[in-house]
Design an enzyme around this catalytic site. Structure first.
Site, short mmCIF file in Angstrom:
data_model
loop_
_atom_site.label_atom_id
_atom_site.label_comp_id
_atom_site.label_asym_id
_atom_site.label_seq_id
_atom_site.Cartn_x
_atom_site.Cartn_y
_atom_site.Cartn_z
N HIS A 135 0.84 -1.21 0.00
CA HIS A 135 0.00 0.00 0.00
C HIS A 135 0.86 1.25 0.00
CE1 HIS A 135 1.20 -0.46 4.19
NE2 HIS A 135 0.94 0.83 4.36
N ASP A 186 0.79 5.14 1.97
CA ASP A 186 0.12 5.79 3.09
C ASP A 186 -0.60 7.04 2.57
OD1 ASP A 186 1.16 3.86 4.75
OD2 ASP A 186 2.84 5.07 5.45
N HIS A 204 4.77 0.24 -0.08
CA HIS A 204 5.58 -0.55 0.84
C HIS A 204 4.70 -1.64 1.47
CE1 HIS A 204 3.75 2.80 3.05
NE2 HIS A 204 3.75 2.02 4.12
N ARG A 242 7.99 -8.86 15.55
CA ARG A 242 8.37 -7.55 15.02
C ARG A 242 7.39 -6.51 15.52
NH1 ARG A 242 7.52 -4.45 10.30
NH2 ARG A 242 9.25 -2.98 10.10
C1 LIG Z 1 -7.88 -1.09 3.99
C2 LIG Z 1 -7.67 0.07 4.57
C3 LIG Z 1 -6.92 0.21 5.86
C4 LIG Z 1 -6.50 1.66 5.82
C5 LIG Z 1 -7.76 2.28 5.23
C6 LIG Z 1 -7.99 1.40 4.02
O1 LIG Z 1 -9.32 1.44 3.50
C7 LIG Z 1 -6.99 1.82 2.94
C8 LIG Z 1 -5.72 2.47 3.54
C9 LIG Z 1 -5.28 1.82 4.85
C10 LIG Z 1 -4.24 2.65 5.60
C11 LIG Z 1 -2.78 2.33 5.23
C12 LIG Z 1 -1.87 3.26 6.03
C13 LIG Z 1 -2.27 3.36 7.51
O2 LIG Z 1 -1.86 2.17 8.18
C14 LIG Z 1 -3.80 3.56 7.68
C15 LIG Z 1 -4.15 3.83 9.14
C16 LIG Z 1 -4.28 4.61 6.76
O3 LIG Z 1 -4.48 5.79 7.01
O4 LIG Z 1 -4.53 4.07 5.52
C17 LIG Z 1 -4.50 2.36 7.06
C18 LIG Z 1 -6.05 2.32 7.14
C19 LIG Z 1 -6.53 1.57 8.39
O5 LIG Z 1 -5.92 0.57 8.79
O6 LIG Z 1 -7.57 1.99 8.94
O1 LIG Z 2 5.31 -2.40 9.93
C1 LIG Z 2 5.84 -1.72 9.08
O2 LIG Z 2 7.06 -1.63 8.93
C2 LIG Z 2 4.99 -0.92 8.10
C3 LIG Z 2 3.60 -0.64 8.61
C4 LIG Z 2 2.83 0.23 7.67
O3 LIG Z 2 3.18 0.36 6.53
C5 LIG Z 2 1.64 0.93 8.16
O4 LIG Z 2 1.28 0.77 9.35
O5 LIG Z 2 1.04 1.68 7.35
FE LIG Z 3 2.22 2.07 5.58
#
Ligand SMILES: C=C1C[C@]23C[C@@]1(O)CC[C@H]2[C@@]12CC[C@H](O)[C@@](C)(C(=O)O1)[C@H]2[C@@H]3C(=O)O
Ligand SMILES: O=C(O)CCC(=O)C(=O)O
Ligand SMILES: [Fe+2]
Length: 331
Positions: free
Chosen positions: A203, A205, A260, A270
């Site tokens: 994904h 961020d 990443h 981890r």
């Molecule tokens: C599948 C999902 C989890 C996420 C929200 C989403 O719909 C798509 C982006 C995901 C992500 C990836 C980065 C971060 O860990 C996170 C908190 C974010 O802002 O986008 C997560 C979201 C989540 O886990 O709620």
């Molecule tokens: O655990 C990691 O190193 C990456 C985690 C991550 O990409 C996330 O929390 O969005």
């Molecule tokens: Fe991430």
């Protein structure tokens, strides 16, 4: 037919040698550092920061508290839902071999922790202490980026995450050790590490900038343009910084938000801690005039962080949500 698997084993291309990812010494000469960071963000959307100034005791304290929490029985951890989650990532069916705490990280927050039972009583203070220090590092980096890009208002990016309404988050990820199923335990040309089970899938961020710290267990991998995965060598004394989608938009595509993922380890736990610096919901996400020129016209239409967040949560983890906000190419 594609079979969904809760703990997918990767078979894609992973770099077997190491490549030098950019390292930035935050205590170095300011004009040199700002240029280095801009180059790292253009080339990789990713870099490592040393001499970041965050107290090692603050880091050790939150890590210890997090390990303490994740070590509790599942019945107790589940009482912290929805802040606590296990295997489910987001709301659209994404799964990973990870358990996590997802917390608000605005300057006036952590209040959500008031409502959670079974989170240690001093956890709130520990989380605030860590996020406040890490926010400072994020602001410093964003100011250096603005300087390096020649943006006249050098607080243009940092003020978004300094705002008391900023929608920033802190995510504590725990990847329990996971033995590799015997059928996959063969030796291939890239089989030089034990990290093959995906803990947190591919994904980008969505936010402005992510400041990530992990213990000394490998797992993080970044994706290069040609689809090659580059394992990042862990360094618990450093932070890893990655460009988020919003910074890609605010630099009018000059920086790319890096894709990443995180793999589990077959023997060791981890732990990663990711601070996601985000704007307030009402903030308009638009590149400054200096980055929008006749030669580099605006790649994205204006939108708010609320618009972007809504799109993010309506999509899957690996979806490229930024494309929804691209200007149409008129030929
Ligand atoms: C599948 C999902 C989890 C996420 C929200 C989403 O719909 C798509 C982006 C995901 C992500 C990836 C980065 C971060 O860990 C996170 C908190 C974010 O802002 O986008 C997560 C979201 C989540 O886990 O709620
Ligand atoms: O655990 C990691 O190193 C990456 C985690 C991550 O990409 C996330 O929390 O969005
Ligand atoms: Fe991430």
């Amino acid at each position: 037919m594609v079979l969904a698997s809760p703990n997918p084993i990767t078979s894609d291309r992973i770099l077997s040698t190491t490549i030098e990812l950019p390292v930035v010494d935050l205590k170095g000469d300011r004009s040199v550092v700002s240029k280095l960071i801009v180059k790292a963000c253009e080339d990789f959307g990713f870099f490592k920061v040393i001499n970041h100034g965050v107290n090692q005791e603050t880091i050790a304290t939150i890590e210890e508290a997090a390990f303490g929490f994740f070590g509790k029985p599942m019945s107790q951890k589940k009482m912290a839902a929805p802040v606590y989650g296990c295997k489910n990532i987001g709301f659209n069916g994404d799964m990973g071999e990870v358990e996590y705490l997802l917390l608000n990280a605005t300057s006036n927050s952590s209040s959500i922790l008031h409502h959670i039972s079974n989170v240690p009583s001093n956890f709130r203070c520990i989380v605030s202490a860590y996020t406040e220090e890490v926010r400072e590092v994020a602001c410093e980096i964003l100011e250096l980026i603005a300087e390096g890009l020649g943006v006249p208002d050098t607080s243009l990016f940092s003020k978004l995450i300094k705002d008391s309404e900023s929608d920033s988050l802190l995510r504590l990820n725990h990847y329990p050790p996971l033995p590799i199923p015997p059928i996959h335990h063969c030796t291939t040309d890239w089989d030089n590490s034990s990290n093959k089970v995906v803990g947190f899938g591919e994904h980008s961020d969505p936010q402005i900038l992510t400041i990530l710290r992990s213990n000394d267990v490998p797992g993080l991998q970044i994706s290069l343009q040609d689809g090659l995965w580059v394992p990042v060598i862990p360094d618990p004394s450093a932070f890893f910084v990655n460009v988020g989608d919003v910074l890609e938009v605010m630099t009018n595509g000059r920086f790319a938000s890096v894709r990443h993922r995180a793999m589990t380890n077959s023997q060791k736990s981890r732990m990663s801690m990711a601070y996601f610096g985000a704007p307030p919901l009402t903030a308009r996400i638009v590149a400054p005039p200096v980055l929008v020129t006749p030669q580099t016209p605006s790649l994205f239409r204006p939108f708010t962080w609320a618009d972007y967040k809504k799109a993010t949560y309506s999509l899957r983890l690996g979806d490229t949500r930024i494309d929804l906000f691209r200007n149409r190419k008129d030929f």
